[in-house]
Design a protein around this motif. Structure first.
Motif, PDB file in Angstrom:
ATOM      1  N   GLU A 142       0.827  -1.213   0.000  1.00 54.75           N
ATOM      2  CA  GLU A 142       0.000   0.000   0.000  1.00 54.75           C
ATOM      3  C   GLU A 142       0.856   1.255   0.000  1.00 54.75           C
ATOM      4  O   GLU A 142       1.800   1.378   0.787  1.00 54.75           O
ATOM      5  CB  GLU A 142      -0.908   0.006   1.245  1.00 54.75           C
ATOM      6  N   ASP A 175      -4.229   3.128  -1.929  1.00 51.71           N
ATOM      7  CA  ASP A 175      -5.054   3.887  -0.991  1.00 51.71           C
ATOM      8  C   ASP A 175      -5.276   5.263  -1.597  1.00 51.71           C
ATOM      9  O   ASP A 175      -4.379   6.112  -1.625  1.00 51.71           O
ATOM     10  CB  ASP A 175      -4.378   3.993   0.374  1.00 51.71           C
ATOM     11  N   ASN A 178      -4.843   8.174   0.653  1.00 56.32           N
ATOM     12  CA  ASN A 178      -3.429   8.452   0.906  1.00 56.32           C
ATOM     13  C   ASN A 178      -2.806   9.224  -0.246  1.00 56.32           C
ATOM     14  O   ASN A 178      -1.943  10.086  -0.036  1.00 56.32           O
ATOM     15  CB  ASN A 178      -2.650   7.153   1.119  1.00 56.32           C
ATOM     16  N   HIS A 206      -8.186   1.457  -1.081  1.00 55.40           N
ATOM     17  CA  HIS A 206      -8.600   1.899   0.259  1.00 55.40           C
ATOM     18  C   HIS A 206      -9.162   3.306   0.160  1.00 55.40           C
ATOM     19  O   HIS A 206      -8.679   4.122  -0.642  1.00 55.40           O
ATOM     20  CB  HIS A 206      -7.395   1.951   1.227  1.00 55.40           C
ATOM     21  N   HIS A 228      -8.186   8.430   9.692  1.00 54.25           N
ATOM     22  CA  HIS A 228      -9.263   7.415   9.590  1.00 54.25           C
ATOM     23  C   HIS A 228     -10.289   7.638  10.703  1.00 54.25           C
ATOM     24  O   HIS A 228     -10.725   6.686  11.345  1.00 54.25           O
ATOM     25  CB  HIS A 228      -8.704   5.997   9.693  1.00 54.25           C
ATOM     26  N   GLU A 255     -11.885   2.440   5.433  1.00 56.92           N
ATOM     27  CA  GLU A 255     -11.047   2.364   6.643  1.00 56.92           C
ATOM     28  C   GLU A 255     -11.527   3.390   7.655  1.00 56.92           C
ATOM     29  O   GLU A 255     -11.629   4.586   7.325  1.00 56.92           O
ATOM     30  CB  GLU A 255      -9.593   2.688   6.303  1.00 56.92           C
TER      31      GLU A 255
HETATM   32 FE   LIG Z   1      -5.056   2.427   3.774  1.00 60.15          FE
END
Ligand SMILES: [Fe+2]
Lengths: 291, 259
Positions: A142, A175, A178, A206, A228, A255
């Motif tokens: 990730e 992600d 992210n 994600h 998160h 998440e």
């Molecule tokens: Fe993640």
């Protein structure tokens, strides 16, 4: 579960310990569940419930403690414990982070950043080979949320990830939140980032919430903190739309780890993500029909 | 250019010790990248302190939330976790707390901390099918002293100089400990938990000693002797039946016969 069937899954949610009894009792309509093995390895009761749930729901194992980025080596004792849980769950995905979290026997309870250079690349390739060998399955790596970079970096994160894929055969967990968080914090184009990832390697998405803070020593600037702890922002969902168009539908996870709401709130977030996927699939179909 | 191991040692010092020396030389990001590293430092201290607070809530109520959090932040800097399983973190935190002399009540802090640690442990245990007393029926009486009993995994035996079980009960009722509970009162406690629940029972000293010996894996004969050492008129036969009646025995091991 075959890879073919996983791409058609609706969004799953992260199963955290405060929700496990409710999920075990009510068996909610959720497509799949992701767990952090670190929450279960020291909890026989939760593991007992989880093993039972794994008979009904596809489960993904997302590790936060193997620490493939540690210069002093991965935590092999922990890897063996994760393996023992994986043997009981038979998850359809196993993933972890492009990060490090252990240092000389200490666990730092965070996902810490790495410089992207040849030394780090060699190290991570060795560690991913070891993890995939021990777990006997592909490992999804990730992209991290970053607040800092390194002067020593000699390649972009996307180049680094692509090279890891080429060297180890690992896959990528993109992600999307992210990507957005790091793009703001380190000032790059998140859409270009997605364009640069190897398209066939991405096997999971994600989505998580983040907070906005004033940047230290620069009150006019903002830094995004990957907590998160809040709903997914619309801007991350727009980026998710783009990612779906580029990588195709992949298992997508909501998440939520801090200030945990009711499980129903997580399902509502999954519904938001599914609406984006439906929109993208409909659009792609219309484009295809229009020739 | 520092090698990765050196870079990580410097980042570790920043995150755990709050020592940011040398990090400006290699970090980028924003106008003040070193200040950005404080996001990780903050998360490290806050997340682990929160884990300790969740592990020892009655202790926090006893000594006061502010004192607890300050001590927790000090503890996490001096004693980083050794494992990614945070549920296993903080076993020696009560001892660390008790070593802060200004807190006072050292023995009470240790006893309450030990009980809370075990409550957290037994409440997440599973339970196995309990054996009835008939499990002993096939064992010749002459061999009984040599057998070992395996007890339920969610058991703990604690001796304490304070009525810490009552402090926990008050805490669970949302109340602070009253003054009388802070006075020394020796208790012998059996804590039995499984699947999210637990119960605490005070036992007579000899019964407690007998069961604790069994839990430690001693032979039945040795456990009986320990009970009689604690109290001369201790009745091992009755005590053994009590173990079965309370559903604590899950297996009988007889070394010669491999039962
Ligand atoms: Fe993640």
């Amino acid at each position: 579960m075959s890879l073919h069937s996983t791409s058609s899954l609706n969004a799953g949610v992260g199963l955290r310990l405060p929700h496990i009894l409710e999920v075990a009792t009510t068996r909610p309509a959720v497509s799949w569940l992701e767990i952090h093995p670190e929450n279960f390895l020291a909890n026989p009761h939760a593991t007992e419930l989880l093993v039972d749930l794994a008979r009904e729901y596809p489960v993904s194992v997302h590790t936060v403690g193997i620490s493939i980025g540690s210069a002093r080596g991965i935590d092999r004792a922990h890897l063996a414990r994760v393996r023992s849980l994986i043997d009981r769950l038979d998850p359809f995905l196993v993933s972890g982070h492009l990060a490090w979290s252990t240092h000389e026997g200490e666990y730092l309870n965070d996902l810490l950043p790495l410089p992207y250079d040849e030394e780090t690349l060699d190290l991570l390739a060795r560690h991913i080979d070891e993890v995939q060998g021990e777990l006997a399955r592909p490992y999804l790596v990730e992209n991290p949320s970053c607040y800092v970079g390194f002067g020593a970096s000699r390649m972009k994160e996307t180049e680094f990830l692509a090279e890891l894929v080429a060297r180890t055969g690992c896959r990528l967990l993109c992600d999307v939140s992210n990507v957005h968080v790091s793009s703001i914090n380190l000032d790059y184009d998140p859409y270009a980032y997605l364009d640069e990832l190897p398209v066939d390697a991405v096997g999971e998405f994600h989505l998580g919430g983040f907070l906005v803070e004033a940047d230290a020593d620069d009150a006019s600037a903002e830094v995004l903190i990957d907590t998160h702890s809040v709903p997914i922002s619309d801007i991350a969902l727009d980026l998710y739309d783009y990612a779906l168009a580029r990588f195709g539908p992949q298992p997508t996870l909501i998440e939520w780890d801090s200030d945990l709401p009711d499980f129903a709130a997580l399902l509502a977030e999954a519904t938001r993500a599914d609406a984006v996927k439906r929109r993208v699939l409909y659009r792609e179909k219309r484009y295809a029909a229009a020739g | 250019m520092p090698r990765l191991a050196d870079t990580q040692a410097l980042i570790r010092a920043a995150v755990v010790d709050g020592d940011f020396a040398g990090t400006a030389a290699f970090l980028t990001g924003g106008r003040a990248p070193v200040a950005r590293l404080r996001i990780h430092e903050r998360h490290y201290a806050a997340s682990l302190s929160k884990a300790l607070l969740a592990r020892y809530p009655a202790l926090a109520r006893l000594i006061g939330q502010t004192s607890f959090v300050n001590a927790a932040q000090d503890y996490v800097r001096r004693h980083p976790p050794a494992s990614p399983c945070i549920a296993e973190y903080g076993l020696d935190f009560p001892r660390f707390l008790a070593s802060r002399r200004w807190l006072g009540r050292t023995a009470l802090v240790l006893a309450l901390g030990e009980l809370e640690w075990h409550l957290g442990r037994v409440a997440i245990a599973i339970s196995h099918a309990a054996l009835g007393r008939e499990a002993l029926a096939t064992i010749p009486s002459g061999e009984l002293p040599e057998i070992r009993l395996e007890l339920q995994p969610g058991l703990a035996y604690l001796g304490a100089a304070f009525p810490v079980d009552d402090i926990i009960r008050l805490h669970l009722a949302g109340k602070p400990p009253c003054g009388c509970l802070l006075e020394p009162t020796p208790i012998w406690l059996e804590v039995h938990g499984a699947r999210g629940e637990f119960r605490m029972v005070r036992l007579p000293a000899a019964t407690w000693t007998f069961r604790r010996e069994l839990q430690l894996g001693s032979r039945l004969g040795r456990a009986a002797e320990a009970g009689m050492d604690a109290k001369a008129d201790f009745d091992p036969g009755q005590a053994l039946l009590g173990v079965f009646a309370d559903g604590l025995a899950v297996a009988v091991h007889c070394s010669e016969r491999g039962i």
